[in-house]
Design a protein around this motif. Sequence first.
Motif, PDB file in Angstrom:
ATOM      1  N   PRO B  90      72.049  40.013  61.931  1.00  0.00           N
ATOM      2  CA  PRO B  90      70.891  39.434  60.893  1.00  0.00           C
ATOM      3  C   PRO B  90      70.735  40.699  59.514  1.00  0.00           C
ATOM      4  CG  PRO B  90      70.380  39.668  63.039  1.00  0.00           C
ATOM      5  CD  PRO B  90      71.726  40.096  63.163  1.00  0.00           C
ATOM      6  N   ASP B  91      70.048  40.251  58.744  1.00  0.00           N
ATOM      7  CA  ASP B  91      69.735  40.980  57.802  1.00  0.00           C
ATOM      8  C   ASP B  91      68.858  41.520  57.840  1.00  0.00           C
ATOM      9  OD1 ASP B  91      68.649  41.420  55.522  1.00  0.00           O
ATOM     10  OD2 ASP B  91      69.523  40.474  53.852  1.00  0.00           O
ATOM     11  N   PRO B  92      68.049  42.502  57.792  1.00  0.00           N
ATOM     12  CA  PRO B  92      66.475  43.317  58.334  1.00  0.00           C
ATOM     13  C   PRO B  92      65.832  42.960  57.316  1.00  0.00           C
ATOM     14  CG  PRO B  92      68.328  44.603  57.853  1.00  0.00           C
ATOM     15  CD  PRO B  92      69.299  43.770  57.414  1.00  0.00           C
ATOM     16  N   VAL B  93      66.196  42.923  56.403  1.00  0.00           N
ATOM     17  CA  VAL B  93      65.035  42.427  54.779  1.00  0.00           C
ATOM     18  C   VAL B  93      64.669  41.371  55.183  1.00  0.00           C
ATOM     19  CG1 VAL B  93      65.330  43.044  52.413  1.00  0.00           C
ATOM     20  CG2 VAL B  93      66.482  44.830  53.854  1.00  0.00           C
ATOM     21  N   GLY B  94      63.292  41.557  55.104  1.00  0.00           N
ATOM     22  CA  GLY B  94      62.199  40.970  54.828  1.00  0.00           C
ATOM     23  C   GLY B  94      61.430  40.011  56.250  1.00  0.00           C
ATOM     24  N   GLU B  95      61.962  40.534  57.091  1.00  0.00           N
ATOM     25  CA  GLU B  95      61.618  40.785  58.950  1.00  0.00           C
ATOM     26  C   GLU B  95      60.091  41.224  58.608  1.00  0.00           C
ATOM     27  OE1 GLU B  95      65.772  41.354  61.621  1.00  0.00           O
ATOM     28  OE2 GLU B  95      64.428  43.004  61.629  1.00  0.00           O
ATOM     29  N   VAL B  96      59.425  39.423  59.214  1.00  0.00           N
ATOM     30  CA  VAL B  96      58.321  40.240  59.702  1.00  0.00           C
ATOM     31  C   VAL B  96      58.206  41.162  61.154  1.00  0.00           C
ATOM     32  CG1 VAL B  96      55.684  39.103  59.975  1.00  0.00           C
ATOM     33  CG2 VAL B  96      57.420  37.976  57.070  1.00  0.00           C
ATOM     34  N   ILE B  97      57.171  41.996  60.402  1.00  0.00           N
ATOM     35  CA  ILE B  97      57.548  42.832  61.632  1.00  0.00           C
ATOM     36  C   ILE B  97      56.082  42.575  62.281  1.00  0.00           C
ATOM     37  CG2 ILE B  97      56.836  45.270  61.821  1.00  0.00           C
ATOM     38  CD1 ILE B  97      58.067  46.287  59.879  1.00  0.00           C
ATOM     39  N   ARG B  98      54.383  42.542  61.441  1.00  0.00           N
ATOM     40  CA  ARG B  98      53.766  41.843  62.502  1.00  0.00           C
ATOM     41  C   ARG B  98      52.880  41.980  61.265  1.00  0.00           C
ATOM     42  NH1 ARG B  98      50.325  47.704  63.430  1.00  0.00           N
ATOM     43  NH2 ARG B  98      48.608  47.417  64.432  1.00  0.00           N
ATOM     44  N   GLU B  99      51.294  41.045  61.858  1.00  0.00           N
ATOM     45  CA  GLU B  99      50.972  40.336  61.026  1.00  0.00           C
ATOM     46  C   GLU B  99      48.708  40.672  61.725  1.00  0.00           C
ATOM     47  OE1 GLU B  99      52.021  35.997  58.890  1.00  0.00           O
ATOM     48  OE2 GLU B  99      52.732  36.154  60.695  1.00  0.00           O
ATOM     49  N   ILE B 100      48.538  40.645  59.944  1.00  0.00           N
ATOM     50  CA  ILE B 100      47.152  40.902  60.965  1.00  0.00           C
ATOM     51  C   ILE B 100      46.293  40.523  59.879  1.00  0.00           C
ATOM     52  CG2 ILE B 100      45.443  43.349  60.948  1.00  0.00           C
ATOM     53  CD1 ILE B 100      47.883  44.858  60.833  1.00  0.00           C
ATOM     54  N   ASP B 101      45.216  39.205  60.896  1.00  0.00           N
ATOM     55  CA  ASP B 101      44.458  38.134  60.025  1.00  0.00           C
ATOM     56  C   ASP B 101      42.523  38.908  60.150  1.00  0.00           C
ATOM     57  OD1 ASP B 101      45.488  36.140  59.158  1.00  0.00           O
ATOM     58  OD2 ASP B 101      46.455  35.778  61.239  1.00  0.00           O
ATOM     59  N   ARG B 102      42.741  39.811  58.769  1.00  0.00           N
ATOM     60  CA  ARG B 102      40.920  40.226  58.673  1.00  0.00           C
ATOM     61  C   ARG B 102      40.144  39.631  59.285  1.00  0.00           C
ATOM     62  NH1 ARG B 102      40.916  44.541  61.352  1.00  0.00           N
ATOM     63  NH2 ARG B 102      39.307  45.450  59.982  1.00  0.00           N
ATOM     64  N   PRO B 103      38.893  39.869  59.608  1.00  0.00           N
ATOM     65  CA  PRO B 103      37.451  39.387  59.680  1.00  0.00           C
ATOM     66  C   PRO B 103      37.296  39.314  58.257  1.00  0.00           C
ATOM     67  CG  PRO B 103      37.659  41.685  60.901  1.00  0.00           C
ATOM     68  CD  PRO B 103      38.759  41.994  60.223  1.00  0.00           C
ATOM     69  N   ASN B 104      37.626  40.265  57.122  1.00  0.00           N
ATOM     70  CA  ASN B 104      37.121  39.080  56.602  1.00  0.00           C
ATOM     71  C   ASN B 104      38.215  38.870  54.587  1.00  0.00           C
ATOM     72  OD1 ASN B 104      39.651  40.894  55.702  1.00  0.00           O
ATOM     73  ND2 ASN B 104      38.194  42.375  54.649  1.00  0.00           N
ATOM     74  N   GLY B 105      38.813  37.930  55.906  1.00  0.00           N
ATOM     75  CA  GLY B 105      39.946  37.148  55.762  1.00  0.00           C
ATOM     76  C   GLY B 105      41.170  37.615  54.960  1.00  0.00           C
ATOM     77  N   LEU B 106      41.083  39.084  54.783  1.00  0.00           N
ATOM     78  CA  LEU B 106      42.591  39.475  54.466  1.00  0.00           C
ATOM     79  C   LEU B 106      43.733  38.931  55.371  1.00  0.00           C
ATOM     80  CD1 LEU B 106      41.594  42.590  52.643  1.00  0.00           C
ATOM     81  CD2 LEU B 106      42.626  41.126  51.242  1.00  0.00           C
TER      82      LEU B 106
END
Lengths: 412, 412
Positions: B90-106
Amino acid sequence: MNAQLENQLRAAKMAAREMMTLDTTDKNNALQAISEGLLAHKQDILDANAIDLKKAKENGITDAMYDRLTLDEKRIEALSASVKSLIDLPDPVGEVIREIDRPNGLKIVQVRVPMGVYGIIYEARPNVTVDIAALCLKSGNCCVLKGGKEAITTNKALMHIMLEAIAGIVPEGVLSLIENNDHEIVDELIHANDYLDVVVPRGGAGLIQFVVKNATVPVIETGAGICHLYVDKDADLSMALEIAKNAKLQRPSVCNAIETILIHKNVYEDFLPPLRAAFSKVKIYGDERTCEVIKAEEATERNYATEYDDYIVNIKIVDDVNEAIDHIYKYSTKHSESIITNNQATADLFMNALDSACIYHNASTRFSDGGEFGFGAELGISTQKLHARGPLGLREMCSFKYKIEGNGQIRE
Amino acid sequence: MNAQLENQLRAAKMAAREMMTLDTTDKNNALQAISEGLLAHKQDILDANAIDLKKAKENGITDAMYDRLTLDEKRIEALSASVKSLIDLPDPVGEVIREIDRPNGLKIVQVRVPMGVYGIIYEARPNVTVDIAALCLKSGNCCVLKGGKEAITTNKALMHIMLEAIAGIVPEGVLSLIENNDHEIVDELIHANDYLDVVVPRGGAGLIQFVVKNATVPVIETGAGICHLYVDKDADLSMALEIAKNAKLQRPSVCNAIETILIHKNVYEDFLPPLRAAFSKVKIYGDERTCEVIKAEEATERNYATEYDDYIVNIKIVDDVNEAIDHIYKYSTKHSESIITNNQATADLFMNALDSACIYHNASTRFSDGGEFGFGAELGISTQKLHARGPLGLREMCSFKYKIEGNGQIRE
């Protein structure tokens, strides 16, 4: 090597073994004790700080340095609260990062472990002494601290209070302060490969570059921030204005504040006058087109390459997003950049093509911060690509190891 | 800086921008083309290699070095196959490692990105030229290679074939070989902070230490392997014997082979005689108790601190697992260690207390390898704590960045 330094380093390395398996409760108890100790010994800290401040005044340091050196009751309380806030953060040590089951039956578990021993070199900001000690404790790390000589009396008082607070809770040697101010001591520290796992310079560009160019211990480079805001042709200009104000004016002295605003040629004539009005106390260096529309001094190459950390900004008009990307590649310290646009394709191009640690779409660069990322606290903002980029939270302060369970496997 | 070197570095840095967003298909097509090119130009490679081998013989290099310098048809085919094997990973580039949804909508997304430009310094092993070029291509990285001077003709032929194969598929400048053999060139390379993101020395302890002690570019230290096997009192002794044989004898020249066997005092009298028989061609350095039971030379401090990479082993009797742990802490290069025991509590103690990259329970240390970990291939085995430890697969060769989506957020 200086015998006292070597003793501190050796003690830290010994302590690091025990810290690897120390209970979360013990670490939290140590943080609680430090937080309480700072409040209980407020007057001792103020007295020590007064000595440093008096000497600093005699030596004629700048107002900004004097301010950074100063601890008052409110600041000590804030420091105590910030130590306490780490208690509620999850312990990163022991977290399973990845599990791999191999066809031969081997079970590989990648677990987070402390980094070991940090060497931290910083300037005359005594709050850093406490902040970093607390972050290291929570992440299972040991640290040997070298603060600016102007803060030595305050730092000694703070370290004394912390060591008294944690005695018997965590292993001896976990924290220590280098009290020797000879110039060679920093040189010895950044070459102490036998003892340190990493060295982190925290401070101005001069200090960082000195460490990067001289250390043989692995370095995490933090803090240099030539950050950019690009206002695209498809931007909501009132959003762009609010974000420009926030990113430049809210706190110009920090690394995630912007130094340069790039504006698409289609919108600069509309955008510049209200920006100039909102930036009344800002000195503006502009390119030719900017100077035709608003009052600004002519920008040179050197302006684009300077981190002002002050009420100064560069403005440059670009023909398209690609020119903005090229400019950023040339001058960015790869810290934080932001694009303001309602065109998702343009935003994606900007975010994919650029190679900075944090790239924003329709938001202020000021969010590049451990607290704002939800990490709770941070050691700094990494601007290098090795190990970790952006805010260095508790997780990022750790390393990992592999534990492999077998039942007699040998390699064919 | 040497002008030719600076051109190569500048070209690599330019190419790194394009590599960040290059399609997986293009990268795989480049690998396929290299794999085919090596087979199609087998004779050219053999001819070039013959020149290096002739010169090497005239200069009287050791048999081991001569062997490492040699490419024959079979080795070229293996090299071609190993390049091809990367296509399916698998191509490692572009893999999402982690997603964080912040209370301010970021919305913060941590994605894997290439590291950028690797500088690789290695000895006279021409296969490394191809292996590393292919790993860099697949992980979206550029590399500037400096191989041992004895292999220069072969390396030039291999680079020529690779560059011809990938022309038009990936950006120019992605791969290059330093042909200059002046000693200063390595010094310039390890100080090229403006161009390189990381430098990796691959080779013997001398080369690695030279780079670690001198480089200002961030280093990934690989390969030093003083690895240990501990045979506990609760070990299955026949399993322990098979693993000892595998870990020492199967391929003594590699870094994940063991140098020292630690044996619990309750079992050494039973374990040593069959071990001595199985290790008939091995020179053994033993402590006092070992020398009383089997034929061995007396071990010194120096033995325990030596990486033999040969048919030589140290044996030491310990009173318990804690003494084994202490010994390993003192002498290990933090690469790989193994405990043989049927007592899970003892195994857990060993695995938690030790701080090596790979710690095994009832398995051979020889599994510390990118292929054996399921990573497909590796750049080396990292023995430092910064960035990555153990096998450096495609993922570990990458960095990451944060992309943050907002809708006008500013910081309070």
